[in-house]
Enzyme design. Structure first.
Site, PDB file in Angstrom:
ATOM      1  N   GLU A 124       4.959  38.980  51.236  1.00  0.00           N
ATOM      2  CA  GLU A 124       3.838  38.086  51.847  1.00  0.00           C
ATOM      3  C   GLU A 124       2.759  37.714  50.901  1.00  0.00           C
ATOM      4  O   GLU A 124       2.317  36.604  51.069  1.00  0.00           O
ATOM      5  CB  GLU A 124       3.358  38.976  53.183  1.00  0.00           C
ATOM      6  CG  GLU A 124       4.307  38.810  54.254  1.00  0.00           C
ATOM      7  CD  GLU A 124       3.842  39.807  55.578  1.00  0.00           C
ATOM      8  OE1 GLU A 124       4.399  39.520  56.385  1.00  0.00           O
ATOM      9  OE2 GLU A 124       2.989  40.798  55.385  1.00  0.00           O
TER      10      GLU A 124
ATOM     11  N   ASP B  70       1.806  32.670  57.976  1.00  0.00           N
ATOM     12  CA  ASP B  70       2.109  33.933  58.231  1.00  0.00           C
ATOM     13  C   ASP B  70       1.157  34.536  59.384  1.00  0.00           C
ATOM     14  O   ASP B  70       0.160  33.793  59.514  1.00  0.00           O
ATOM     15  CB  ASP B  70       1.966  34.888  56.902  1.00  0.00           C
ATOM     16  CG  ASP B  70       2.599  36.108  56.923  1.00  0.00           C
ATOM     17  OD1 ASP B  70       3.202  36.354  58.067  1.00  0.00           O
ATOM     18  OD2 ASP B  70       2.715  36.664  55.970  1.00  0.00           O
TER      19      ASP B  70
HETATM   20  C1  5RP Z   1       3.964  41.786  58.511  1.00  0.00           C
HETATM   21  C2  5RP Z   1       2.496  41.501  58.784  1.00  0.00           C
HETATM   22  C3  5RP Z   1       2.273  40.673  59.923  1.00  0.00           C
HETATM   23  O1  5RP Z   1       2.123  39.367  59.822  1.00  0.00           O
HETATM   24  C4  5RP Z   1       1.320  41.546  61.053  1.00  0.00           C
HETATM   25  O2  5RP Z   1       1.772  42.597  60.788  1.00  0.00           O
HETATM   26  C5  5RP Z   1       1.114  40.476  62.344  1.00  0.00           C
HETATM   27  O3  5RP Z   1       2.350  40.916  63.055  1.00  0.00           O
HETATM   28  P1  5RP Z   1       2.513  40.197  64.616  1.00  0.00           P
HETATM   29  O4  5RP Z   1       2.637  38.791  64.425  1.00  0.00           O
HETATM   30  O5  5RP Z   1       3.868  40.779  64.988  1.00  0.00           O
HETATM   31  O6  5RP Z   1       1.410  40.735  65.323  1.00  0.00           O
HETATM   32  O7  5RP Z   1       1.510  41.700  57.959  1.00  0.00           O
HETATM   33  O8  5RP Z   1       3.918  42.710  57.163  1.00  0.00           O
END
Ligand code: 5RP
Length: 260
Positions: free
Chosen positions: A111, A89
Site C-alpha cells: 500500500e 485506499d
Molecule cells: C489494510 C489497510 C486498510 O486500508 C485499513 O485496515 C482499513 O481497512 P477497512 O477498510 O477494512 O476498515 O490499511 O492494510
C-alpha cells in the site's frame, strides 16, 4: 438491499462510491486493500462493465488482485505501470493533516509503495477513523521473520526515547501461527495510544534492522472522502484547503449489493 448493511458498511460504501468519480479513462489506478477498498474495487468494476471505462489497476494485495479481476478490472503490476495517476485506499486512522495509520489488514508495504508511486492518493473512510492524534489504533510495523524478536526488542528500546503514551509491542497472530504478509514477513503491532510526533517515529522505526516498513503514511494522502451511514459524503482536499459535501443514492447501486 442496503437495509442489510450496517451503518458503518453503508458509510464505507458511500465513500467508496464517491471516490471512483475521480477515475478517468486511461488512468493507471492503485487499488487499496480492506473492506472499504473492496467496495471501491466493486464500484470501479461496475464503471468498467457499464460505461466501458478503460483503466489499468495495480492491486496492493493478492486478495485485491483477485477481486479486481473478478469484477472486470485489468490488473497489471506496479513495475509494468511504473507510475500511477491515482491510488484509492482505506485507512485505520487519519488526522487533520491527513496523516494516516494503515496496515490493519496487513498490506501496508504494498500500500505504501503503490500510494507513493501515485500522483494522488485518496483515502476512503467512515467518520470513526478521524482522530485528533494518531495512535489509538495499534501501529503496524512489517518485520523480517529472521530475527523478528531482536527487531521487537530494538523497537521497544527506541520507543523509550519517543513521544508516545504506550510501549507494548505484540506479534500479530493468525490463529496459532504468526501472521504472514503477502511478502512473507510478520507484523508487529505497536500499542502507543498517542503518537506525539508521527514523522519522527516513522523515521526512527524504519532505521531499525529487520524493519521493512511502518504503517505511518505521512504527507502521502491528498484527499479524504468520509462516508456517513445515510449516504452523505464529505471530501477534504489538503492541498486545495477545500471541504465539499455530496450525497450517494444507495438505490442506484442495488446491483452491487446483490451478492451480499
Ligand atoms: C489494510 C489497510 C486498510 O486500508 C485499513 O485496515 C482499513 O481497512 P477497512 O477498510 O477494512 O476498515 O490499511 O492494510
Amino acid at each position: 438491499m442496503t437495509g442489510e448493511l450496517s451503518p458503518i458498511d453503508k458509510a464505507k460504501f458511500a465513500a467508496a462510491k464517491r471516490s471512483v468519480d475521480f477515475v478517468e479513462d486511461g488512468m493507471r489506478v492503485g487499488l487499496g486493500t480492506g473492506s472499504t477498498a473492496a467496495w471501491m474495487v466493486r464500484c470501479l468494476g461496475e464503471r468498467v462493465r457499464e460505461e466501458g471505462l478503460k483503466i489499468k489497476g495495480v492491486p496492493t494485495s493478492v486478495r485485491t488482485a483477485e477481486l479486481a479481476r473478478h469484477v472486470g478490472i485489468e490488473v497489471i503490476s506496479l513495475d509494468e505501470a511504473k507510475w500511477l495517476d491515482l491510488t484509492i485506499d482505506g485507512a485505520d486512522e487519519f488526522d487533520s493533516d491527513l496523516n494516516l495509520i494503515k496496515g490493519g489488514g496487513g498490506a501496508l508495504l504494498q500500500e505504501k509503495i503503490v500510494a507513493t508511486a501515485s500522483d494522488m492518493m485518496i483515502v476512503i473512510t467512515d467518520t470513526a477513523k478521524e482522530v485528533a492524534h494518531l495512535g489509538a489504533f495499534p501501529l503496524p510495523v512489517e518485520v523480517s521473520p529472521f530475527g523478528w524478536q531482536t527487531s521487537r526488542a530494538l523497537i521497544e528500546e527506541a520507543l523509550t526515547n519517543l513521544d508516545v503514551m504506550g510501549r507494548e509491542v505484540t506479534l500479530r497472530m493468525n490463529g496459532d501461527a504468526a501472521f504472514v504478509t503477502d511478502e512473507g514477513n510478520h507484523i508487529l503491532d505497536l500499542h502507543l495510544n498517542r503518537i506525539g510526533n508521527p514523522r519522527q517515529l516513522a523515521l526512527v522505526v524504519n532505521q531499525i534492522p529487520g524493519v521493512v516498513e511502518n504503517g505511518l503514511f505521512i504527507d502521502i494522502c491528498d484527499i479524504v472522502v468520509i462516508g456517513h451511514g445515510d449516504g452523505r459524503v464529505e471530501l477534504r482536499d489538503i492541498n486545495a484547503g477545500t471541504v465539499e459535501e455530496d450525497r450517494i443514492d444507495f438505490l442506484e447501486s442495488d446491483n452491487l449489493f446483490s451478492d451480499i
